[in-house]
Design a protein around this motif. Structure first.
Motif, short mmCIF file in Angstrom:
data_model
loop_
_atom_site.label_atom_id
_atom_site.label_comp_id
_atom_site.label_asym_id
_atom_site.label_seq_id
_atom_site.Cartn_x
_atom_site.Cartn_y
_atom_site.Cartn_z
N GLN A 185 2.69 -8.67 -3.76
CA GLN A 185 3.92 -8.52 -4.35
C GLN A 185 3.46 -6.66 -4.82
OE1 GLN A 185 7.30 -9.90 -5.17
NE2 GLN A 185 7.69 -7.88 -5.04
N MET A 186 4.20 -6.68 -4.12
CA MET A 186 3.69 -4.27 -4.29
C MET A 186 4.84 -3.63 -4.63
SD MET A 186 1.53 -3.95 -0.40
CE MET A 186 3.01 -4.40 0.30
N ASN A 187 4.97 -3.56 -5.81
CA ASN A 187 5.84 -2.97 -6.87
C ASN A 187 5.80 -1.64 -7.24
OD1 ASN A 187 7.27 -5.25 -6.55
ND2 ASN A 187 6.45 -5.59 -8.68
N SER A 188 6.87 0.09 -7.02
CA SER A 188 6.24 1.01 -7.27
C SER A 188 5.47 1.22 -6.29
CB SER A 188 5.75 1.52 -8.94
OG SER A 188 6.55 0.38 -9.56
N LEU A 189 5.43 1.30 -4.91
CA LEU A 189 5.14 1.64 -3.92
C LEU A 189 4.91 2.81 -3.53
CD1 LEU A 189 6.14 -0.56 -1.15
CD2 LEU A 189 3.78 -0.34 -2.32
N LYS A 190 3.85 3.98 -3.10
CA LYS A 190 3.44 5.54 -3.10
C LYS A 190 2.66 5.79 -1.37
CE LYS A 190 1.27 5.11 -8.01
NZ LYS A 190 0.07 5.83 -8.72
N PRO A 191 3.68 6.51 -1.49
CA PRO A 191 3.37 6.75 -0.02
C PRO A 191 2.08 6.37 0.72
CG PRO A 191 4.71 9.13 -1.15
CD PRO A 191 4.21 7.71 -2.08
N GLU A 192 0.63 7.29 -0.45
CA GLU A 192 -0.68 6.59 -0.30
C GLU A 192 -0.84 5.48 -0.32
OE1 GLU A 192 0.30 8.35 -2.91
OE2 GLU A 192 -0.16 7.99 -5.01
N ASP A 193 0.11 4.62 -0.54
CA ASP A 193 0.07 2.69 -0.49
C ASP A 193 -0.24 2.50 0.78
OD1 ASP A 193 1.79 2.09 -2.81
OD2 ASP A 193 -0.31 1.98 -3.14
N THR A 194 0.36 3.55 2.34
CA THR A 194 0.86 3.27 3.73
C THR A 194 -0.54 2.60 4.49
OG1 THR A 194 3.17 4.89 3.73
CG2 THR A 194 1.48 4.44 5.98
N ALA A 195 -0.33 2.10 5.20
CA ALA A 195 -1.88 0.85 5.65
C ALA A 195 -1.57 -0.13 6.45
CB ALA A 195 -2.79 1.04 4.65
N VAL A 196 -2.26 -0.56 7.20
CA VAL A 196 -2.16 -1.77 7.64
C VAL A 196 -2.57 -2.37 6.45
CG1 VAL A 196 -2.52 -3.14 9.60
CG2 VAL A 196 -2.38 -1.20 10.10
N TYR A 197 -2.24 -3.58 6.52
CA TYR A 197 -2.81 -4.76 5.73
C TYR A 197 -2.97 -6.42 6.03
CZ TYR A 197 -1.37 -1.84 1.46
OH TYR A 197 -1.18 -1.23 1.08
N TYR A 198 -4.51 -6.38 5.51
CA TYR A 198 -5.30 -7.69 6.37
C TYR A 198 -5.42 -8.68 5.63
CZ TYR A 198 -6.77 -4.01 10.14
OH TYR A 198 -5.91 -3.17 11.06
N CYS A 199 -4.84 -9.39 5.83
CA CYS A 199 -4.96 -10.93 5.15
C CYS A 199 -6.61 -11.53 4.92
CB CYS A 199 -4.16 -12.02 5.09
SG CYS A 199 -4.43 -13.53 4.07
N SER A 250 3.54 -12.10 2.81
CA SER A 250 2.65 -13.12 2.90
C SER A 250 2.17 -13.63 4.24
CB SER A 250 3.76 -14.08 3.45
OG SER A 250 5.34 -13.91 2.90
N CYS A 251 0.91 -14.32 3.99
CA CYS A 251 -0.52 -14.92 4.31
C CYS A 251 -0.27 -15.93 4.76
CB CYS A 251 -1.67 -14.17 4.24
SG CYS A 251 -3.22 -14.59 4.63
N ALA A 252 -0.11 -16.62 5.18
CA ALA A 252 0.56 -18.16 6.20
C ALA A 252 -1.03 -18.75 6.57
CB ALA A 252 1.32 -18.19 6.75
N ALA A 253 -1.41 -20.16 6.18
CA ALA A 253 -2.88 -20.90 6.89
C ALA A 253 -2.69 -21.99 7.11
CB ALA A 253 -3.99 -20.59 5.12
N SER A 254 -3.41 -21.37 8.78
CA SER A 254 -3.15 -22.97 9.36
C SER A 254 -4.31 -23.72 9.27
CB SER A 254 -4.10 -22.22 11.42
OG SER A 254 -5.09 -22.32 10.67
N ARG A 255 -4.46 -24.16 7.68
CA ARG A 255 -4.51 -25.46 7.14
C ARG A 255 -4.74 -25.44 5.70
NH1 ARG A 255 -9.87 -25.24 4.89
NH2 ARG A 255 -11.14 -24.28 5.67
N SER A 256 -5.51 -26.19 4.89
CA SER A 256 -5.02 -25.57 3.79
C SER A 256 -5.79 -25.35 2.79
CB SER A 256 -5.48 -28.09 3.57
OG SER A 256 -5.41 -27.90 1.30
#
Length: 114
Positions: free
Chosen positions: A80-94, A20-26
């Motif tokens: 939404q991330m399904n069927s995750l694989k080891p190569e999906d390992t990372a820091v995810y940035y919004c 989830s990525c919540a923004a501080s404004r609209s």
């Protein structure tokens, strides 16, 4: 715009997570929202972006497994991330683009164990 990312964690191969990525404004007038990821020792890369429900873009490596969405009423974007694989390992940035300015969240770590 300040962004708060959450939802990362440790999951086994084949599992699912929702970021989830919540923004501080609209976010109604935001040009686009997206998720990027950076694996250890690699450059940051696009995972998915969304303008609206009919305009989404995915990296080939996540196509068919990840789904990006946004809820303007909650000022939040999701991945939404399904069927995750080891190569999906990372820091995810919004990421948010508003009036051609890029804003970034602090990142959330996703670790997929084999």
């Amino acid at each position: 715009v300040q962004l708060q990312a959450s939802g990362g964690g440790l999951v086994q191969t084949g599992g699912s997570l929702r970021l989830s990525c919540a923004a501080s404004r609209s976010i109604r007038i935001i040009d686009s929202m997206g998720w990027y990821r950076q694996a250890p020792g690699k450059q940051r890369e696009l995972a998915a972006t969304i303008i609206d429900a009919d305009n989404t873009n995915y990296a080939a490596s996540v196509w068919g497994r990840f789904t990006i969405s946004r809820d303007n009423d909650k000022n939040t974007a999701y991945l939404q991330m399904n069927s995750l694989k080891p190569e999906d390992t990372a820091v995810y940035y919004c990421n948010v683009v508003s009036f051609l300015v890029n804003y970034w969240g602090q990142g959330t770590l996703v670790t997929v164990s084999s």
